[in-house]
Design an enzyme around this catalytic site. Sequence first.
Site, PDB file in Angstrom:
ATOM      1  N   GLU A 162       0.817  -1.223   0.000  1.00 32.04           N
ATOM      2  CA  GLU A 162       0.000   0.000   0.000  1.00 32.04           C
ATOM      3  C   GLU A 162       0.855   1.280   0.000  1.00 32.04           C
ATOM      4  O   GLU A 162       0.744   2.128   0.889  1.00 32.04           O
ATOM      5  CB  GLU A 162      -0.965  -0.011   1.181  1.00 32.04           C
ATOM      6  CG  GLU A 162      -1.966  -1.161   1.094  1.00 32.04           C
ATOM      7  CD  GLU A 162      -2.927  -1.240   2.272  1.00 32.04           C
ATOM      8  OE1 GLU A 162      -2.766  -0.477   3.250  1.00 32.04           O
ATOM      9  OE2 GLU A 162      -3.857  -2.080   2.214  1.00 32.04           O
ATOM     10  N   GLU A 243      -5.265  -8.625  -0.590  1.00 31.84           N
ATOM     11  CA  GLU A 243      -5.733  -8.325   0.766  1.00 31.84           C
ATOM     12  C   GLU A 243      -7.073  -7.612   0.744  1.00 31.84           C
ATOM     13  O   GLU A 243      -7.287  -6.684  -0.042  1.00 31.84           O
ATOM     14  CB  GLU A 243      -4.735  -7.447   1.533  1.00 31.84           C
ATOM     15  CG  GLU A 243      -5.182  -7.141   2.965  1.00 31.84           C
ATOM     16  CD  GLU A 243      -4.286  -6.138   3.674  1.00 31.84           C
ATOM     17  OE1 GLU A 243      -3.042  -6.257   3.543  1.00 31.84           O
ATOM     18  OE2 GLU A 243      -4.819  -5.235   4.340  1.00 31.84           O
TER      19      GLU A 243
END
Length: 399
Positions: A162, A243
């Site tokens: 991320e 995820e």
Amino acid sequence: MKNNLFICLFAALLFIGCSKDDELQVNEPLQEKGTATISAGTVQQYIRGFGGANIVGWTGDLTEDQRKKAFSNWSGIGLSVVRVRVSPNSSDWAREKATIDLCKYYGGSAIASSWTAPASMKSNGSLIGGKLNAGSYAAYAAHLKAFNTAVGGVMAISPSNEPDWKCEYESMNNTATELGTFIAQQGANCGTAVMGPECLGMNQSYTTTANSVAGANLKYICGHIYGATPYALNLGKEVWMTEHITNTNDANVWANAFPTAKEIHDCMNVGWNMWVFWYIRRSYGLIDESGNITKRGWIVANFARFIRPGFNKVACTANPTSGVYVTAYKKGTQLVVVAINQNATNTYQPFSFNGITVSGFNRYKTTSTQNLAADNFRVSGNNFGITLPASSVTTLVSY
């Protein structure tokens, strides 16, 4: 008298030809129905697998029993992917190996994500935020390669988790161009294939830019779907969803767990090759803190246990009936169909198939009260119909 006898015999034959489930369609509210057409000869994306994360440094490792429940495809969920964390501290790495090894034993693979490079390699000298220094690119690639060696090899490694999300825990925030440049320059030196850029919401702009700069050294596109809806990414590479948390409420409550089925359907339906949940073991995970498979885990098992690495998705009517969602998969001569019924009532669903020969199906149903409840039925010709229980996931495995 003859007419009455004929009517009675005809009714009896109809009854014998129906399974108990199929009897349930009588007097049900009408749904807008269409046939789910499966074209097994129209082969789509390769399926890498379905998995979850095991972040040893933050939650502790799975026990031996929990590993079997997670990865066994005959008694457990059947996960074929485990996602692990590349700790910035190399002394932590050996702790990952036991779970990785058991996942591999059951025919699965591991993928690894690095939340941050060691602080010494970063612009701010911290494990939180900052950027990977350009002067540390070679050292960081060597760090990732050493991790891969220590754990016995992973299928792919992500240099940055991320990167488009600023937070107060382990992280790095390189731009798409910077991350792409690292992969272009050092991706071949990371010890295994590189996946990326693993954005928070499969950020299309960031992903496209990073891929363009990284080139062939970025083997797999991956990302998360927080705040995002799965969409087709036509970049000529496999796309992995690595995820997501559907919600953090008790995963043994059906209403909390059931949306996971549609999420997996959506990822597969847009052409993605992998789906990975966040924690395997958590109150909201696939296994709860007591080591029991949750309702969410059983839902995932409807996909993971039967659609193993090596299957391909095949063309199928995705939403044939109001509230019903279907995907189909093939490996060799075997066909697997997953049908989700979001309706609050039992729903009769017609199917047709072509491009494959099927004698019958083993059927596995997961509902609020059942976990992979099994039975089977035979088919004649290329058409059949079954009743899908209300609020359920049904998997059909051909024989």
